[in-house]
Design a protein around this motif. Structure first.
Motif, mmCIF file in Angstrom:
data_model
loop_
_atom_site.group_PDB
_atom_site.id
_atom_site.type_symbol
_atom_site.label_atom_id
_atom_site.label_comp_id
_atom_site.label_asym_id
_atom_site.label_seq_id
_atom_site.Cartn_x
_atom_site.Cartn_y
_atom_site.Cartn_z
ATOM 1 N N UNK A 200 0.860 -1.604 -0.239
ATOM 2 C CA UNK A 200 -0.281 0.182 -0.119
ATOM 3 C C UNK A 200 0.670 1.303 -0.381
ATOM 4 N N UNK A 201 1.770 1.307 0.680
ATOM 5 C CA UNK A 201 2.768 2.698 1.242
ATOM 6 C C UNK A 201 3.203 2.642 -0.720
ATOM 7 N N UNK A 202 3.615 1.483 -1.681
ATOM 8 C CA UNK A 202 3.721 2.022 -3.223
ATOM 9 C C UNK A 202 3.178 3.001 -3.940
ATOM 10 N N UNK A 203 1.407 2.702 -3.266
ATOM 11 C CA UNK A 203 0.400 3.740 -4.090
ATOM 12 C C UNK A 203 -0.330 4.566 -3.551
ATOM 13 N N UNK A 204 -0.011 4.632 -1.863
ATOM 14 C CA UNK A 204 -0.927 5.649 -1.519
ATOM 15 C C UNK A 204 -1.345 7.335 -2.646
ATOM 16 N N UNK A 205 -0.495 7.255 -3.135
ATOM 17 C CA UNK A 205 -1.233 8.270 -4.240
ATOM 18 C C UNK A 205 -2.401 8.194 -4.894
ATOM 19 N N UNK A 206 -3.461 6.804 -5.121
ATOM 20 C CA UNK A 206 -4.177 6.406 -5.371
ATOM 21 C C UNK A 206 -5.439 5.526 -4.954
ATOM 22 N N UNK A 207 -4.616 4.968 -3.714
ATOM 23 C CA UNK A 207 -5.233 4.293 -3.139
ATOM 24 C C UNK A 207 -5.494 4.153 -0.908
ATOM 25 N N UNK A 208 -5.017 5.225 -1.107
ATOM 26 C CA UNK A 208 -4.929 6.381 0.195
ATOM 27 C C UNK A 208 -5.866 5.623 1.340
ATOM 28 N N UNK A 209 -7.346 5.748 0.826
ATOM 29 C CA UNK A 209 -8.611 5.450 1.338
ATOM 30 C C UNK A 209 -8.586 3.830 1.604
ATOM 31 N N UNK A 210 -7.609 3.583 1.386
ATOM 32 C CA UNK A 210 -7.828 1.398 1.175
ATOM 33 C C UNK A 210 -6.533 1.649 2.878
ATOM 34 N N UNK A 211 -6.673 2.506 3.449
ATOM 35 C CA UNK A 211 -5.654 1.910 4.699
ATOM 36 C C UNK A 211 -6.120 2.201 5.952
ATOM 37 N N UNK A 212 -7.997 2.220 5.919
ATOM 38 C CA UNK A 212 -8.706 2.222 7.515
ATOM 39 C C UNK A 212 -9.087 0.543 7.334
ATOM 40 N N UNK A 213 -9.139 -0.021 6.169
ATOM 41 C CA UNK A 213 -9.346 -1.322 6.296
ATOM 42 C C UNK A 213 -8.340 -2.166 6.994
ATOM 43 N N UNK A 214 -6.461 -1.598 6.493
ATOM 44 C CA UNK A 214 -5.114 -2.585 7.371
ATOM 45 C C UNK A 214 -5.151 -1.506 8.681
ATOM 46 N N UNK A 215 -5.608 -0.878 9.043
ATOM 47 C CA UNK A 215 -5.804 -0.297 10.121
ATOM 48 C C UNK A 215 -6.808 -1.348 11.181
ATOM 49 N N UNK A 216 -7.280 -1.455 10.780
ATOM 50 C CA UNK A 216 -8.765 -1.942 11.471
ATOM 51 C C UNK A 216 -7.830 -3.695 11.770
ATOM 52 N N UNK A 217 -7.838 -4.309 10.610
ATOM 53 C CA UNK A 217 -6.703 -5.625 10.955
ATOM 54 C C UNK A 217 -5.703 -5.598 11.275
ATOM 55 N N UNK A 218 -4.835 -4.635 12.170
ATOM 56 C CA UNK A 218 -3.449 -4.362 12.168
ATOM 57 C C UNK A 218 -4.618 -4.726 13.856
ATOM 58 N N UNK A 219 -4.889 -3.551 14.026
ATOM 59 C CA UNK A 219 -5.460 -3.415 15.981
ATOM 60 C C UNK A 219 -6.234 -4.557 16.516
ATOM 61 N N UNK A 220 -7.071 -4.684 15.087
ATOM 62 C CA UNK A 220 -7.831 -6.729 15.310
ATOM 63 C C UNK A 220 -7.427 -7.593 16.124
ATOM 64 N N UNK A 221 -6.242 -7.947 14.993
ATOM 65 C CA UNK A 221 -4.884 -8.889 15.362
ATOM 66 C C UNK A 221 -4.121 -8.977 16.350
ATOM 67 N N UNK A 222 -3.635 -7.550 17.115
ATOM 68 C CA UNK A 222 -3.563 -7.411 18.569
ATOM 69 C C UNK A 222 -4.629 -7.502 19.276
ATOM 70 N N UNK A 223 -5.449 -7.605 18.984
ATOM 71 C CA UNK A 223 -6.176 -8.037 20.425
ATOM 72 C C UNK A 223 -6.431 -9.231 19.859
#
Length: 300
Positions: A200-223
């Motif tokens: 995702x970091x390589x295509x943030x110019x156009x795909x930045x709105x994909x981040x919330x999904x990854x954010x939830x996946x990461x913090x959800x994994x910790x839980x």
């Protein structure tokens, strides 16, 4: 409320129409009017119109005035995957509600009804009411007469109190995660998430709105790595709030998400190296950034 292509009712209707066409029609046949289709499949004419427009985009039919002519037969690739509908109804409501918020369909001050949300999420009014009551306790939405609800803003004090709880939960989860055995499946899932973040970091110019999904996946994994029913219950709400603010000020969303992806990569990288101290510092930095971002948008 607009019909979204992520709407379960819309997806189910498209699949139903495709099956109906395959069984009952051939190329050059005409389909019935929107009113007839709405009555036949027990959906709104708005949903029918959106489904028909979608079939036009797939080059399955063409409209000329009120006439809908079949120009090609559907195939398996045209169908939506609706397997997610096996999820509990309350979870479906939550996911759909978050989608509306993250795409700016519901904003502070907006009103909506339980019946409307139930129809759009393809669930029951009971499931919708239980979900809304659950979150109304935290000041995010408020109940109005006749099963109406209203989106609310929150103030700086609310953000500070929420941050304290989030910080406690996240640090606790990090401490437990870092102690997992080497062969735990969660380490592989964390590594997979690192790769997803890299991509995702390589295509943030156009795909930045994909981040919330990854954010939830990461913090959800910790839980999930060290489940605690009380922590999980409150973290669902915390996660909801920290994504709730995205629709208030989207002018700097790409910059915020780009920074957050880099903070995630730093944090995950330290975890994968079993560097607890470094991971704690990286997590602290990320949580503080998120808190300040939330405060900035809350004060608008």
């Amino acid at each position: 409320m607009l019909v979204s292509r992520k709407n379960f009712v819309f997806q189910k209707l498209v699949n139903t129409l495709l099956e109906h066409i395959i069984k009952n029609y051939k190329v050059d046949d005409s389909l019935p009017s929107d009113v007839v289709l709405a009555n036949q499949f027990s959906v709104s004419r708005t949903t029918v119109r959106k489904a028909v427009e979608y079939l036009e985009e797939l080059d399955i039919l063409v409209k000329s005035g009120a006439t809908k002519t079949l120009i090609a037969m559907p195939n398996s690739e045209h169908f939506f995957d609706v397997s997610k509908q096996s999820k509990p109804k309350e979870k479906l409501v939550e996911e759909y509600f978050l989608t509306l918020i993250q795409h700016g369909k519901l904003k502070p001050g907006d009103k909506f009804s339980e019946l409307e949300l139930a129809r759009q999420s393809d669930t029951s009014t009971v499931a919708v009411r239980e979900f809304l009551i659950r979150f109304s306790r935290f000041g995010l939405i408020e109940k109005n007469p006749r099963s109406q609800w209203k989106m609310k803003k929150f103030d700086e004090a609310f953000v500070d109190q929420l941050y304290e709880i989030r910080h406690l939960f996240e640090m606790h989860s990090l401490s437990n995660f870092i102690q997992l055995p080497e062969d735990s499946e969660y380490w592989q899932q964390l590594n997979d998430l690192f790769i997803e973040h890299k991509n995702l970091s390589l295509k943030m110019e156009t795909c930045y709105d994909d981040f919330p999904r990854l954010d939830q996946k990461l913090h959800g994994l910790l839980q999930r790595a060290h489940p605690n029913q009380f922590v999980n219950e409150f973290y669902d709400i915390i996660s909801f709030v920290f994504h709730y603010h995205y629709q208030w000020d989207r002018s700097a969303e790409r910059e915020r998400n780009t920074l957050a992806v880099q903070e995630h990569l730093d944090f995950i990288g330290k975890m994968l190296m079993k560097d607890y101290r470094g991971a704690a510092v990286a997590l602290e930095r990320h949580l503080n950034t998120a808190k300040q971002s939330l405060k900035d948008t809350a004060m608008l």
